[in-house]
Design a protein around this motif. Structure first.
Motif, mmCIF file in Angstrom:
data_model
loop_
_atom_site.group_PDB
_atom_site.id
_atom_site.type_symbol
_atom_site.label_atom_id
_atom_site.label_comp_id
_atom_site.label_asym_id
_atom_site.label_seq_id
_atom_site.Cartn_x
_atom_site.Cartn_y
_atom_site.Cartn_z
ATOM 1 N N GLU A 179 0.996 -1.285 0.070
ATOM 2 C CA GLU A 179 0.009 0.013 0.029
ATOM 3 C C GLU A 179 0.920 1.192 0.035
ATOM 4 O O GLU A 179 1.827 1.327 0.789
ATOM 5 C CB GLU A 179 -0.759 0.077 1.276
ATOM 6 N N SER A 180 0.617 2.185 -0.715
ATOM 7 C CA SER A 180 1.284 3.477 -0.957
ATOM 8 C C SER A 180 1.189 4.150 0.321
ATOM 9 O O SER A 180 -0.068 4.584 0.717
ATOM 10 C CB SER A 180 1.107 4.134 -2.359
ATOM 11 N N ARG A 181 2.174 4.759 0.902
ATOM 12 C CA ARG A 181 1.901 5.465 2.071
ATOM 13 C C ARG A 181 2.965 6.517 2.104
ATOM 14 O O ARG A 181 3.944 6.385 1.444
ATOM 15 C CB ARG A 181 2.197 4.760 3.384
ATOM 16 N N PRO A 182 2.549 7.697 2.891
ATOM 17 C CA PRO A 182 3.563 8.725 3.007
ATOM 18 C C PRO A 182 4.782 8.286 3.923
ATOM 19 O O PRO A 182 4.425 7.651 4.658
ATOM 20 C CB PRO A 182 2.734 9.814 3.791
ATOM 21 N N PRO A 183 5.906 8.804 3.532
ATOM 22 C CA PRO A 183 7.206 8.633 4.322
ATOM 23 C C PRO A 183 6.910 9.100 5.732
ATOM 24 O O PRO A 183 6.080 10.107 6.015
ATOM 25 C CB PRO A 183 8.300 9.335 3.743
ATOM 26 N N VAL A 184 7.554 8.499 6.739
ATOM 27 C CA VAL A 184 7.556 8.666 8.001
ATOM 28 C C VAL A 184 8.613 9.253 8.335
ATOM 29 O O VAL A 184 9.675 9.005 8.222
ATOM 30 C CB VAL A 184 7.207 7.294 8.868
ATOM 31 N N SER A 185 8.665 10.249 9.453
ATOM 32 C CA SER A 185 9.828 11.072 9.842
ATOM 33 C C SER A 185 10.523 9.945 10.747
ATOM 34 O O SER A 185 9.566 9.284 11.566
ATOM 35 C CB SER A 185 9.377 12.137 11.150
ATOM 36 N N ASN A 186 11.747 9.697 10.562
ATOM 37 C CA ASN A 186 12.800 8.821 11.227
ATOM 38 C C ASN A 186 12.306 7.378 10.742
ATOM 39 O O ASN A 186 12.461 6.609 11.601
ATOM 40 C CB ASN A 186 12.749 8.978 12.797
ATOM 41 N N GLY A 187 11.718 7.452 9.703
ATOM 42 C CA GLY A 187 11.326 6.058 9.153
ATOM 43 C C GLY A 187 12.236 5.754 8.025
ATOM 44 O O GLY A 187 13.117 6.115 7.579
ATOM 45 N N LEU A 188 11.400 4.334 7.381
ATOM 46 C CA LEU A 188 12.470 3.741 6.463
ATOM 47 C C LEU A 188 12.565 4.698 5.160
ATOM 48 O O LEU A 188 11.734 5.826 4.827
ATOM 49 C CB LEU A 188 11.707 2.639 5.876
ATOM 50 N N PRO A 189 13.742 4.746 4.553
ATOM 51 C CA PRO A 189 13.788 5.654 3.543
ATOM 52 C C PRO A 189 12.928 5.497 2.194
ATOM 53 O O PRO A 189 12.637 4.485 1.849
ATOM 54 C CB PRO A 189 15.442 5.359 2.977
ATOM 55 N N ASP A 190 12.809 6.532 1.470
ATOM 56 C CA ASP A 190 11.856 6.730 0.294
ATOM 57 C C ASP A 190 12.891 5.905 -0.796
ATOM 58 O O ASP A 190 13.232 6.822 -1.725
ATOM 59 C CB ASP A 190 11.633 7.903 -0.177
ATOM 60 N N ILE A 191 13.215 4.825 -0.777
ATOM 61 C CA ILE A 191 13.874 4.039 -1.951
ATOM 62 C C ILE A 191 13.052 3.111 -2.200
ATOM 63 O O ILE A 191 12.307 2.285 -1.487
ATOM 64 C CB ILE A 191 15.218 3.329 -1.301
ATOM 65 N N THR A 192 12.935 2.798 -3.689
ATOM 66 C CA THR A 192 12.310 1.671 -4.433
ATOM 67 C C THR A 192 13.295 0.442 -4.924
ATOM 68 O O THR A 192 14.105 1.005 -5.654
ATOM 69 C CB THR A 192 11.451 2.220 -5.542
ATOM 70 N N LEU A 193 13.151 -0.723 -4.263
ATOM 71 C CA LEU A 193 14.079 -1.666 -4.953
ATOM 72 C C LEU A 193 13.278 -2.679 -5.744
ATOM 73 O O LEU A 193 12.385 -3.152 -5.295
ATOM 74 C CB LEU A 193 14.877 -2.250 -3.818
ATOM 75 N N PRO A 194 14.219 -3.252 -6.721
ATOM 76 C CA PRO A 194 13.432 -4.321 -7.284
ATOM 77 C C PRO A 194 13.470 -5.761 -6.653
ATOM 78 O O PRO A 194 14.504 -6.016 -6.046
ATOM 79 C CB PRO A 194 14.210 -4.298 -8.715
ATOM 80 N N CYS A 195 12.357 -6.543 -6.989
ATOM 81 C CA CYS A 195 12.324 -8.026 -6.141
ATOM 82 C C CYS A 195 13.544 -8.768 -6.870
ATOM 83 O O CYS A 195 13.751 -8.770 -8.160
ATOM 84 C CB CYS A 195 10.892 -8.313 -6.548
ATOM 85 N N LEU A 196 14.052 -9.513 -6.216
ATOM 86 C CA LEU A 196 15.123 -10.673 -6.533
ATOM 87 C C LEU A 196 14.135 -11.716 -7.130
ATOM 88 O O LEU A 196 14.661 -12.368 -8.305
ATOM 89 C CB LEU A 196 15.910 -11.154 -5.278
#
Length: 180
Positions: free
Chosen positions: A36-53
């Motif tokens: 689910e698309s969510r807004p980034p959280v302060s002190n949360g996980l980085p806004d980085i998108t990684l491809p599935c292995l």
């Protein structure tokens, strides 16, 4: 570390950070689920998108919430082999209580990464970070690194190899409040 980066033949369509194409055995890995698309959280996980292995869509880390354990690993990493049984056991006994995600970090040989995940029964989704995108936010000097993400999306990092199942279970309890 420059010699450990991917070559053009290991990434899809020559796109930086793209998932490996036609990697033998990748279809046997747990597919990455849609998130689910969510807004980034302060002190949360980085806004980085990684491809599935394996199969499935790319994963945007900022969309993830816990309880979640993220393990940064590579098939060439000796300590990653040492801690793999603890992660596999955690996935089995914590199913339904926590989620897990692997990040295959700057791995030049995606086929061997797939074989590593299969051999060690790491039966949870894995993404690929061939560009060191998580290096800064997770302060990765090298794998292994384990990240604990709470229900609000905030994270804490454990650097270095996990040395026992008891240690990992205690970290899950302390960082995520989940008793196993």
């Amino acid at each position: 570390m420059a010699g450990c980066g991917p070559t053009a033949s290991t990434t899809g369509a020559g796109t930086p950070g793209a998932a490996p194409t036609a990697v033998p055995g990748a279809d046997k890995l747990v597919a990455c689920p849609p998130t689910e698309s969510r807004p980034p959280v302060s002190n949360g996980l980085p806004d980085i998108t990684l491809p599935c292995l394996g199969g499935g869509p790319d994963i945007r880390l900022a969309d993830l919430r816990g309880p979640l354990v993220i393990n940064v690993w590579a098939q060439w990493c000796g300590p990653c082999r040492d801690e793999a049984p603890y992660l596999a056991a955690l996935q089995k006994k914590a199913a339904g209580k926590i989620q897990m995600l692997g990040i295959d970090y700057i791995d030049p040989q995606p086929a061997q990464a797939v074989q590593f995940a299969l051999k060690h029964e790491l039966n949870y989704p894995h993404v690929v970070d061939s560009e060191k995108l998580v290096r800064k936010p997770f302060t990765v000097g090298g794998p292994p690194v384990t990240v604990f993400v709470d229900k609000d999306g905030k994270f804490t990092v454990h650097h270095g190899v996990l040395t026992s199942q008891e240690q990992l279970d205690q970290l899950v309890k302390d960082k995520l409040g989940v008793a196993l």
